[in-house]
Scaffold this motif. Structure first.
Motif, PDB file in Angstrom:
ATOM      1  N   THR A 410      43.201  49.315  58.271  1.00 55.24           N
ATOM      2  CA  THR A 410      42.948  48.121  57.459  1.00 55.24           C
ATOM      3  C   THR A 410      42.815  48.474  55.980  1.00 55.24           C
ATOM      4  N   PHE A 413      46.579  49.246  54.687  1.00 57.87           N
ATOM      5  CA  PHE A 413      47.358  48.015  54.617  1.00 57.87           C
ATOM      6  C   PHE A 413      46.743  47.022  53.643  1.00 57.87           C
ATOM      7  N   GLY A 414      45.440  47.162  53.389  1.00 58.49           N
ATOM      8  CA  GLY A 414      44.810  46.356  52.350  1.00 58.49           C
ATOM      9  C   GLY A 414      45.327  46.712  50.973  1.00 58.49           C
ATOM     10  N   ALA A 417      48.778  45.289  50.639  1.00 55.94           N
ATOM     11  CA  ALA A 417      48.775  43.844  50.395  1.00 55.94           C
ATOM     12  C   ALA A 417      48.354  43.519  48.967  1.00 55.94           C
ATOM     13  N   LYS A 424      50.979  40.894  52.591  1.00 51.61           N
ATOM     14  CA  LYS A 424      49.612  40.501  52.936  1.00 51.61           C
ATOM     15  C   LYS A 424      49.480  40.091  54.397  1.00 51.61           C
ATOM     16  N   TRP A 427      48.059  42.630  56.572  1.00 50.88           N
ATOM     17  CA  TRP A 427      46.641  42.924  56.334  1.00 50.88           C
ATOM     18  C   TRP A 427      45.737  41.811  56.837  1.00 50.88           C
ATOM     19  N   HIS A 430      45.147  41.629  60.582  1.00 48.55           N
ATOM     20  CA  HIS A 430      44.254  42.703  61.035  1.00 48.55           C
ATOM     21  C   HIS A 430      42.849  42.508  60.480  1.00 48.55           C
TER      22      HIS A 430
END
Length: 656
Positions: A410, A413-414, A417, A424, A427, A430
């Motif tokens: 997370t 991928f944050g 994003a 996004k 993210w 999840h």
């Protein structure tokens, strides 16, 4: 034909005076086999003919025969088309609705996978229910399926979610051998299907590989399981490469180079996870440097051998986006100027906060990050130091391997994003899983209550159930009426100018006519009319990118002779000009398509504002504006054959 054969069988049975009124099992099986033998050759012949048409396609790009299965991720449509022909549903369901319902069904699988992942992490179904509710109430930021149905990501992300759920289960300790094998099979199948359905699969899985590398380096993950996952990623991607006729973009992907580098560096560097804190930290930094250098070396070697240029526009875009020098490259600037590839808008957090998702996510993220830092510090400390073993064990209990994986997942991928708005959706979905897991996790509440000296087993039980239930009640109260209103609202597509254009093309142009224009519009022309195109939105091909830039000179400051020569070199019979592009106001100066073309051509941009000192005045007016004046230099090459408020269609002369 099915009806005719059944009638013939019924008549034959009726003509036999000894025939039984109740068919036996043997006769039913034999009837089915007869029908199968009759229709199987016909079905196979049509399937092979269809595959031949896709592999040797000369009806999509003008003056070219291309392999659609190699160039595009369309195996899912091929499978659906075969399924639609085989199943007896053609009388009841039109192809377009079959396609739409299939994709909506995949979204249901997507939500189910999120539900299962959250349940696996927290140990309670309530967590999965909260994750699903958050996904639905934040659907503006978690999915694009409701307004852009056929996107590749709408096919791929459900399989990606299944893969994450399977990995979460796989990382649990003490799995039974059979459970472990079945889970590995689920990971492989979901990874393969994810890779097969989306051209950006390699970049998403590279992020996953970085997650595995981080956890493996910090001893938060069993090395053997990380090796299995590296291998599955490469195997799945290589299998897709074979199915896509050895697509060079896959062979030259950073993912394959990175995974190979990790495995090679691990073999070369012995005793990586032994020694004191500083010793291990030094080894870790050296390992990181070795993997990075080896990845770049392998990737460059592969790309030089294959002469690969398919993905160079992505790296040009990334280089310019993160400030490694300005660029005048048309392809890179085309991405940089699109809002979808910009930073994540701040109002996204406002919408996520309205559902309490963002607040819950930050709360859970803060606690798990603190636990992860503690675990990482203790894991890097001297393994012979027995004084900290008790505390390390406690941290390890708080941060299980599956929790650690989802935490780093997370976070990475944050960052993706935040830097690129289009990503996004990887993210935010999840985020629903991670936030709901934390609110229902006994480990999270135990750590928090111990920190504030209020620890009590009963309080943990109360908090992990009462907080999610209260949030669910709040979501139902605030958002349920609005969702019901949306479901009852019927919407209709309304774009009369585009519909008029497509009807005119169908009625007034030859079926073999070739059209030039913008990528997005030509995709619609292909879908609605079946006409051949000079270019289209599939941008992962270097020659097609060059062709698109050449066709887009219709919006640059070029002479009618130059534009006509360029378009005819691609076999164009008609060119479609759009006022929305020629007089664009959606983007600021410097990001309008005509500005990007001017900069790439070395010309000064229109309008008030500064220009780079080396840009020069163009020798010709803008083509898309000047052609509408019907001056002789233009009418000698182009004849207007259609016009409405939005589009202007010109037929190209052939004798010039």
């Amino acid at each position: 034909m099915w009806t005719v054969l059944l009638l013939l069988q019924a008549n034959a049975a009726g003509s036999d005076p000894h025939a039984s009124s109740t068919p036996s099992l043997n006769s039913s099986v034999s009837d089915f086999l007869v029908l199968l033998l009759v229709f199987l050759p016909i079905i196979l012949e049509k399937v092979f003919a269809g595959f031949h048409g896709l592999i040797y396609d000369n009806k999509t790009e003008s003056m070219r025969t291309i392999n659609l299965l190699q160039r595009m991720n369309i195996y899912q449509e091929v499978f659906l088309s075969i399924l639609y022909r085989v199943l007896p549903i053609q009388k009841y369901l039109e192809p377009v609705y079959f396609y739409i319902y299939t994709l909506f069904g995949l979204q249901a699988i997507y939500v189910t996978a999120l539900y299962i992942t959250s349940w696996l992490l927290s140990g309670t179904w309530l967590s999965g229910l909260l994750a699903a509710f958050w996904y639905v109430t934040n659907r503006i930021d978690t999915t694009r399926v409701e307004f852009t149905i056929p996107l590749r990501e709408n096919w791929a992300l459900p399989f990606f979610a299944i893969q994450i759920a399977a990995i979460t289960y796989f990382l649990r300790p003490n799995l039974q051998p059979l459970s472990e094998r079945l889970t590995l099979l689920a990971i492989f199948v979901s990874t393969f299907l994810f890779s097969l359905t989306w051209q950006f699969n390699q970049f998403m899985m590279l992020m996953q590989a970085l997650v595995l590398f981080t956890l493996d380096s910090l001893d938060m993950l069993p090395a053997a399981k990380a090796t299995w996952l590296y291998g599955i990623q490469m195997t799945g991607l290589l299998l897709v490469c074979i199915l896509q006729f050895f697509n060079s973009m896959i062979l030259g992907s950073l993912l394959i180079s990175f995974n190979l580098s990790v495995l090679i560096a691990r073999k070369l560097q012995k005793n990586l996870k032994t020694g004191s804190f500083l010793n291990r930290l030094g080894k870790l930094l050296l390992h990181l440097f070795a993997v990075l250098c080896l990845t770049l070396f392998l990737n460059n070697i592969i790309k030089k051998i294959l002469n690969l240029k398919s993905d160079e526009h992505i790296f040009k875009f990334l280089k310019a986006k993160f400030g490694f020098g300005a660029t005048r490259d048309f392809d890179a600037n085309l991405y940089l100027c699109e809002e979808a590839f910009g930073l994540l808008p701040f109002n996204t957090f406002g919408r996520l906060s309205d559902t309490l998702l963002f607040y819950a996510y930050i709360f859970v993220l803060s606690i798990t990050v603190m636990a992860a830092l503690a675990v990482a510090f203790h894991n890097l400390s001297d393994s012979a130091n027995q004084q900290s073993m008790g505390q390390m064990g406690k941290c390890t209990i708080i941060l299980k391997p599956e929790t650690a994986y989802n935490l780093i997942h997370t976070i990475l991928f944050g960052f993706l994003a935040l830097s690129t708005m289009r990503m996004k959706y990887l993210w935010t979905s999840h985020m629903c899983v991670f936030a709901s897991f934390g609110l229902c996790s006994p480990e999270i509440w135990e750590l928090l209550l111990k920190l504030i000296h209020l620890y009590n087993p009963k309080r943990i039980c109360i908090m992990r159930y009462s907080v999610p239930i209260l949030i669910l009640l709040y979501l139902c109260y605030k958002f349920w009426p609005g969702m019901m209103d949306e479901l009852s609202e019927l919407r209709e597509f309304y774009d009369p100018d585009t519909v008029e254009l497509m009807n005119w093309i169908n009625s007034n142009t030859p079926r073999k006519a070739v059209f030039a224009g913008s990528m997005q519009l030509l995709a619609g022309v292909k879908l609605c009319t079946g006409r051949t195109l000079t270019n289209h939105p599939h941008y992962e091909d270097n020659s097609l990118r060059e062709r698109t830039k050449a066709v887009y000179q219709i919006y640059a400051k070029r002479s009618p002779e130059d534009v006509h020569t360029l378009l005819r070199s691609f076999g164009a019979d008609y060119v479609i000009l759009e006022d929305s592009i020629c007089y664009e106001r959606r983007h600021q100066r410097g990001c309008r398509l005509r500005d990007l073309l001017d900069i790439a051509n070395g010309h000064m941009m229109d309008g008030p504002g500064e220009n780079d000192p080396d840009l020069k005045l163009a020798g010709h007016p803008r083509f898309c504006e000047e052609i509408k004046r019907n001056l002789p230099p233009y009418t000698a090459y182009f004849t207007r054959v259609f016009q409405n408020k939005t589009f202007h269609v010109y037929k190209l002369s052939r004798n010039k």
